[in-house]
Design an enzyme around this catalytic site. Sequence first.
Site, PDB file in Angstrom:
ATOM      1  N   PRO A  79       7.800  89.669  70.421  1.00 17.18           N
ATOM      2  CA  PRO A  79       9.634  90.185  71.245  1.00 17.18           C
ATOM      3  C   PRO A  79       8.675  90.871  71.672  1.00 17.18           C
ATOM      4  CG  PRO A  79       9.419  90.879  67.937  1.00 17.18           C
ATOM      5  CD  PRO A  79       7.684  89.882  68.763  1.00 17.18           C
ATOM      6  N   GLU A  98       3.155  92.217  60.906  1.00 15.64           N
ATOM      7  CA  GLU A  98       3.093  93.144  62.246  1.00 15.64           C
ATOM      8  C   GLU A  98       3.262  92.314  63.138  1.00 15.64           C
ATOM      9  OE1 GLU A  98       5.179  96.297  62.038  1.00 15.64           O
ATOM     10  OE2 GLU A  98       5.475  95.283  60.756  1.00 15.64           O
ATOM     11  N   ARG A 134      14.876  68.614  73.014  1.00 14.63           N
ATOM     12  CA  ARG A 134      16.297  67.645  74.041  1.00 14.63           C
ATOM     13  C   ARG A 134      16.475  66.789  75.740  1.00 14.63           C
ATOM     14  NH1 ARG A 134      19.496  70.618  76.993  1.00 14.63           N
ATOM     15  NH2 ARG A 134      21.251  69.961  76.532  1.00 14.63           N
ATOM     16  N   ASP A 169      24.546  70.239  81.685  1.00 13.81           N
ATOM     17  CA  ASP A 169      24.347  71.301  80.432  1.00 13.81           C
ATOM     18  C   ASP A 169      24.577  72.980  81.773  1.00 13.81           C
ATOM     19  OD1 ASP A 169      23.368  70.777  79.111  1.00 13.81           O
ATOM     20  OD2 ASP A 169      21.550  70.816  79.288  1.00 13.81           O
TER      21      ASP A 169
HETATM   22 CL1  6GU Z   1      10.004  85.229  69.412  1.00 12.49          CL
HETATM   23  N1  6GU Z   1       9.032  86.641  67.338  1.00 12.49           N
HETATM   24  C1  6GU Z   1       9.882  87.576  66.891  1.00 12.49           C
HETATM   25  N2  6GU Z   1       8.794  88.053  65.350  1.00 12.49           N
HETATM   26  N3  6GU Z   1      10.526  88.117  66.775  1.00 12.49           N
HETATM   27  C2  6GU Z   1      11.091  88.184  67.942  1.00 12.49           C
HETATM   28  C3  6GU Z   1      10.904  86.880  68.792  1.00 12.49           C
HETATM   29  C4  6GU Z   1       9.753  86.377  68.437  1.00 12.49           C
HETATM   30  N4  6GU Z   1      11.594  87.257  69.528  1.00 12.49           N
HETATM   31  C5  6GU Z   1      12.862  88.123  69.756  1.00 12.49           C
HETATM   32  N5  6GU Z   1      12.336  88.603  68.364  1.00 12.49           N
END
Ligand code: 6GU
Length: 236
Positions: free
Chosen positions: A89, A116, A154, A169
């Site tokens: 994230p 984590e 794709r 698209d």
């Molecule tokens: Cl790439 N990994 C994780 N664990 N959570 C996420 C993410 C990635 N992208 C958004 N939330």
Amino acid sequence: MRFDVVTLFPNMFDDFPEWGVTGRAVECDQVQLNTWNPRDFSADRFGRVDDRPYGGGPGMVMRYQPLADAIDAVKAESSKTAKVIYFSPQGRCLNQLMIEQLAQEDQLILLAGRYEGVDERLIEDYVDEEVSIGDYVLSGGEFAAFVMIDAVIRLLPGVLGNEESAQQDSFSDGLLDCPHYTRPEHINQKAVPEVLLSGHHDNIKRWRFQQMKSRTKARRPELFEQYLLSQAEINN
Ligand code: 6GU
């Protein structure tokens, strides 16, 4: 193209070849999808891949050594220069432009974290790009890897048929897609928009383009602003 996914759950990728057009590309060997389990590389006598975080706190952290050795093993049997992507994230948010650039690569090494996260020094030493797929939290990077792999495959030549050209698209020109209809013509008093039955291809094209713009403006105003700016640039 070749994907090497470093994951504690390699089985998650077993059925990929069975899923639609992107699966077929794997099935037909246009795409090679390999998995590598860091557990197989743990030098620890218990095969541990995680450990407690320095400074305390909840959860576990993936250890440097098993991940480093797994990535080294991928590079040793393929390319030393393959791009390594780590999903978290904290990464840069994935978009279609990034997907288009990634589709130019011959190989991607995808590191799917669990717990984590991974030891920060592994990211510093091995990762070329940290990528997120949106502002929410997943239990592991595998799902993000699926998202990226699907979106990249794709775009590869020959993966989509003519009828589903990637050129048409959503996002290929920065707009959302128009609505689509198929038979029957009436469902619960709802009729298919007249113009689509007219056979007038110019009018249909114009109507679809209008729909793309009005939907983008209503649903994704920030995307629409970007679109207007890029159009202004083209016209200058
Ligand atoms: Cl790439 N990994 C994780 N664990 N959570 C996420 C993410 C990635 N992208 C958004 N939330």
